[in-house]
Scaffold this active site. Structure first.
Site, PDB file in Angstrom:
ATOM      1  CD  GLU A 152      10.081  90.769   4.496  1.00 12.06           C
ATOM      2  OE1 GLU A 152       9.510  91.322   3.543  1.00 12.06           O
ATOM      3  OE2 GLU A 152      11.148  90.166   4.394  1.00 12.06           O
ATOM      4  CD  GLN A 153      14.678  86.391  10.297  1.00 11.61           C
ATOM      5  OE1 GLN A 153      15.215  87.403  10.705  1.00 11.61           O
ATOM      6  NE2 GLN A 153      15.272  85.217  10.286  1.00 11.61           N
ATOM      7  CB  VAL A 180      13.901  86.415   6.114  1.00 10.23           C
ATOM      8  CG1 VAL A 180      13.050  85.257   5.653  1.00 10.23           C
ATOM      9  CG2 VAL A 180      15.132  85.948   6.850  1.00 10.23           C
ATOM     10  CB  SER A 181      13.900  92.034   6.103  1.00 11.87           C
ATOM     11  OG  SER A 181      12.508  92.001   6.233  1.00 11.87           O
ATOM     12  CB  THR A 182      15.317  91.823  11.305  1.00  6.31           C
ATOM     13  OG1 THR A 182      16.669  91.625  10.927  1.00  6.31           O
ATOM     14  CG2 THR A 182      15.165  91.488  12.772  1.00  6.31           C
TER      15      THR A 182
END
Length: 470
Positions: free
Chosen positions: A15-16, A11-13
């Site tokens: 998208e979280q 995950v990228s920040t």
């Protein structure tokens, strides 16, 4: 025998926050799939807060290293693996397929062993890359709009500070920046300005010393004209300026013209034997060169440390003749200190590369035995550890052999040089001396003894402490 599965999640920040595709959610779903299909999970590879646009990711790199332990790579969605078509196909075609590894996506339900599965991956990768480019465009647009609204999102440059997200002049450094541009507009060279900054007490405002390149960079930055450069775009009139666009254009034109034509200072440059070689005995930085005319129309060349002079530490003005005399003495005595014949060692011929390669091959065979369940995890670790110890020992012996041979080679060169140095050095010109010393000497460390002659005059005795060879 159940197939071995590597779970990969990412995950990228951003998208979280936006999508809620948390790492826990992905891993739980992937583990549940493995239980349902009776698949053995041999590793979990998690990249947290890392963009899918990057191919160099810690967990993905580990997965590629462990490729021989894996039969299936299981992901929640294709864009978790990569958001680049090129990187996705590289992983599948060059890494997974040659090692007979299948890629399974929980969400898209495709099989890479079939043509339709590969076609599906191509389409999904295209959409993943399109989504990444869209996100990137939205981020750029958002940053540009923030800058247009008066926000400064970069690090505040020298002469400014950020107050409530906006760029304002910093009163602690404002006078220094104004001084720089005032002198640039007067036509003073960047080298002279750097010296003037040190002498006028502006040295304490920066951790590094002022340099002409620093001044040159200041002169060309659009931020000092009140504009904000951002991703190749210049947003105009975002904050208070130090100079106008016209003034900056004039300064840059002056600087560029000096680069094309040699300055008067360059025409007056002179050749010195030890320029860039002598280390200051106090601060160990390189000593600079000055010269002054004598009555007989020759020049007195002396070496001093400008850094110690600025810091008001020990100041030395060392004549070139004194240093030259000390160097000749050093080489004259140097040859008698070496015991070449005693240091010569006849080393046994041994192919270390072959022996190391054989040990590495043993490790590979152990891994194969472990994969075939011929040895367990504990046995594998112990046997590999024993091999690693042998490899380290071989590498250490190889390095020691190399060091002995290298030292013998250097000693022979230094012996030949020292025996003939004084004879050669006294016959060649100053320019030839410069070329000779710079060909084999990295730097020279010295000791200086100061002898007080009068209130205004000192005499110096110089000894060469060490010569570092190239």
């Amino acid at each position: 025998m159940s197939k071995r599965v590597a779970i990969y999640a990412r995950v990228s920040t951003q998208e979280q926050v936006e999508n809620g595709n948390s790492l826990e959610f992905q891993v739980d779903k992937l583990k549940a799939y493995c239980q349902l299909h009776e698949l053995k999970v041999v590793g979990e590879y998690i990249d947290a807060g890392i963009s899918g646009a990057k191919f160099d990711r810690p967990a993905l790199n580990r997965l590629k290293e462990d490729i021989e332990k894996i039969d299936i790579v299981l992901i929640y969605k294709l864009d978790r693996l990569s958001r680049s078509i090129k990187d996705t196909m590289l992983l599948i075609e060059d890494i997974f397929k040659p090692n007979n590894i299948d890629l399974i996506s929980l969400s898209e339900n495709f099989d890479t062993s079939q043509a339709m599965g590969m076609a599906t991956i191509g389409m999904l990768s295209t959409f993943a890359q399109l989504e990444r480019e869209t996100i990137k465009e939205r981020m750029i647009a958002g940053k540009l709009q923030a800058v247009k609204n008066g926000k400064y999102i970069n690090h505040a440059p020298f002469g400014y500070k950020k107050v409530d997200g906006k760029l304002v002049k910093d009163e602690n450094t404002r006078k220094c920046v104004e001084f720089i541009f005032e002198k640039l507009l007067e036509g003073i060279s960047t080298t002279q300005i750097a010296k003037m900054l040190e002498l006028n007490g502006y040295a304490k405002l920066r951790t590094a010393l002022w340099h002409y390149n620093t001044v040159n960079r200041f002169a060309r930055k659009k931020v000092y004209c009140g504009h904000t450069p951002l991703m190749g775009i210049v947003v105009e009139n975002t904050h208070e300026a130090y100079i106008t666009d016209e003034e900056q254009e004039y300064i840059i034109k002056q600087l560029d013209s000096r680069n094309c034509c040699p300055s008067k200072a360059r025409k007056r440059s002179f050749t010195t034997i030890f320029r860039g070689l002598i280390n200051c005995p106090t601060c160990h930085r390189k000593m600079s060169v000055t010269r002054s005319p004598r009555k007989d129309k020759t020049y007195l060349v002396r070496y001093k440390c400008k850094y110690c002079q600025l810091d008001k530490k020990s100041k030395y003005y060392l004549g070139e003749e004194i240093i030259e005399e000390a160097l000749l003495k050093y080489f004259k005595e140097c040859c008698f200190n070496f015991k070449f014949e005693k240091n010569k060692v006849k080393l046994p011929t041994r192919n270390y590369e072959k022996e190391i390669s054989m040990q590495e091959n043993k490790k590979f065979k152990l891994q194969r035995a472990w994969l075939d369940n011929l040895i367990n995890d504990k046995e594998l670790r112990k046997l590999q550890s024993d091999i690693d110890v042998r490899i380290e020992l071989l590498k250490k012996e190889q390095q020691e052999q190399f060091n002995i041979l290298e030292n013998q080679r250097k000693e022979v060169k230094i012996k030949d040089l020292s025996l003939n140095f004084t004879k050669v050095f006294n016959k060649i010109t100053t320019e030839e001396k410069v070329k000779l010393l710079n060909a084999f000497i990295e730097d020279i460390s010295i000791n200086v003894e100061t002898i007080r002659i009068s209130e205004k005059m000192n005499r110096y005795n110089v000894d060469i402490r060490d010569v570092r060879f190239k």
